[in-house]
Design a protein around this motif. Sequence first.
Motif, PDB file in Angstrom:
ATOM      1  N   ARG A 142      -7.126   5.824 -10.688  1.00 48.81           N
ATOM      2  CA  ARG A 142      -6.354   6.592  -9.643  1.00 48.81           C
ATOM      3  C   ARG A 142      -6.372   5.414  -8.695  1.00 48.81           C
ATOM      4  NH1 ARG A 142      -7.635  10.498  -6.336  1.00 48.81           N
ATOM      5  NH2 ARG A 142      -9.439   9.313  -5.632  1.00 48.81           N
ATOM      6  N   LEU A 143      -5.015   5.103  -8.088  1.00 54.03           N
ATOM      7  CA  LEU A 143      -4.621   3.981  -7.074  1.00 54.03           C
ATOM      8  C   LEU A 143      -5.878   4.153  -5.876  1.00 54.03           C
ATOM      9  CD1 LEU A 143      -0.876   3.736  -7.492  1.00 54.03           C
ATOM     10  CD2 LEU A 143      -2.702   2.628  -8.727  1.00 54.03           C
ATOM     11  N   GLU A 144      -6.065   5.146  -5.507  1.00 56.80           N
ATOM     12  CA  GLU A 144      -7.080   5.574  -4.555  1.00 56.80           C
ATOM     13  C   GLU A 144      -8.388   4.794  -4.696  1.00 56.80           C
ATOM     14  OE1 GLU A 144      -3.695   8.432  -4.077  1.00 56.80           O
ATOM     15  OE2 GLU A 144      -4.979   7.897  -5.688  1.00 56.80           O
ATOM     16  N   ASP A 145      -8.906   4.765  -5.784  1.00 55.60           N
ATOM     17  CA  ASP A 145     -10.198   4.320  -6.181  1.00 55.60           C
ATOM     18  C   ASP A 145     -10.259   3.128  -6.159  1.00 55.60           C
ATOM     19  OD1 ASP A 145     -11.020   6.861  -6.903  1.00 55.60           O
ATOM     20  OD2 ASP A 145     -10.656   6.801  -9.006  1.00 55.60           O
ATOM     21  N   ARG A 182       0.735  -1.083  -0.097  1.00 53.34           N
ATOM     22  CA  ARG A 182      -0.076   0.126   0.111  1.00 53.34           C
ATOM     23  C   ARG A 182       0.840   1.180   0.095  1.00 53.34           C
ATOM     24  NH1 ARG A 182      -3.252  -2.491  -2.327  1.00 53.34           N
ATOM     25  NH2 ARG A 182      -5.376  -3.067  -1.394  1.00 53.34           N
ATOM     26  N   ARG A 205       2.736   4.870  -7.722  1.00 53.51           N
ATOM     27  CA  ARG A 205       2.409   6.016  -8.770  1.00 53.51           C
ATOM     28  C   ARG A 205       3.708   6.222  -9.566  1.00 53.51           C
ATOM     29  NH1 ARG A 205      -1.691   7.900  -6.524  1.00 53.51           N
ATOM     30  NH2 ARG A 205      -0.475   8.556  -4.327  1.00 53.51           N
ATOM     31  N   VAL A 217      -7.998   1.043  -4.100  1.00 50.87           N
ATOM     32  CA  VAL A 217      -8.104   0.646  -2.545  1.00 50.87           C
ATOM     33  C   VAL A 217      -9.449   0.810  -1.923  1.00 50.87           C
ATOM     34  CG1 VAL A 217      -7.322   1.370  -0.360  1.00 50.87           C
ATOM     35  CG2 VAL A 217      -5.715   1.488  -2.249  1.00 50.87           C
ATOM     36  N   ALA A 218     -10.310   1.664  -2.492  1.00 51.00           N
ATOM     37  CA  ALA A 218     -11.903   1.738  -2.216  1.00 51.00           C
ATOM     38  C   ALA A 218     -12.412   0.701  -2.742  1.00 51.00           C
ATOM     39  CB  ALA A 218     -12.194   3.277  -2.643  1.00 51.00           C
ATOM     40  N   LEU A 221       1.218   3.747  -2.022  1.00 43.98           N
ATOM     41  CA  LEU A 221       0.710   4.335  -3.544  1.00 43.98           C
ATOM     42  C   LEU A 221       1.593   5.482  -4.191  1.00 43.98           C
ATOM     43  CD1 LEU A 221      -3.252   4.591  -2.338  1.00 43.98           C
ATOM     44  CD2 LEU A 221      -1.875   2.691  -3.307  1.00 43.98           C
ATOM     45  N   ASP A 222       2.325   5.951  -3.163  1.00 47.05           N
ATOM     46  CA  ASP A 222       3.165   7.239  -4.125  1.00 47.05           C
ATOM     47  C   ASP A 222       4.362   6.405  -4.695  1.00 47.05           C
ATOM     48  OD1 ASP A 222       1.738   9.295  -2.957  1.00 47.05           O
ATOM     49  OD2 ASP A 222       2.913   9.316  -1.194  1.00 47.05           O
TER      50      ASP A 222
END
Length: 191
Positions: free
Chosen positions: A109-112, A81, A87, A114-115, A83-84
């Motif tokens: 987006r990687l955050e999407d 995790r 990315r 994860v969600a 993400l930076d």
Amino acid sequence: MPIIRGTLIRGYAADVRRRLAERLTDAVAATLHAPLDAITVVFEEVDADSYMRGRTPRSPGAALRPAGDIVLEFLRLMEARDLDGARRHLSPDFEMVFPGPTNGTRMTRLEDLVAFSAPRYRFVRKTVDSVNESHSGTTTTVFVSGTLHGEQPDGTPFADVRFIDRFEVEAEKIRRQEVWNDLATALRPAT
């Protein structure tokens, strides 16, 4: 018995010359009916001051990192995790497609991701069985396959879930990731 000859400016590392020779061999084998052991690749290396194009001496161009290495590093960072860190391996037009209705679930987006994953599992890890590369122009397609293991949100473990990921890599950046797996079947409640 094809013989492929090439001229390189001296200075490329042995592993780069080996990768280049392997790819040339593969291209010949995919184009001609020739067994691998009948295809010969020979490089002649010349000093930079003996190589000129357009009346200008040239230096060796930079070698690209193997696309498979880039993909495996990206997957390792995603599992952690980071993400930076992950990315940094993505192109600005990155897109990923995960299993889902209507031809997959698309995200940029990687955050999407994860969600999207949160209600499905607490964590997931990959055991990689194979990494294969295919080359077309400046794009390398990388196929990674193996099994998934991890934990559902309630703490129930899962394991031995088949997966295959397809990545498109260009200029050392991942442009696209497509994912196929049997996770939906593995996480289905017992009946």
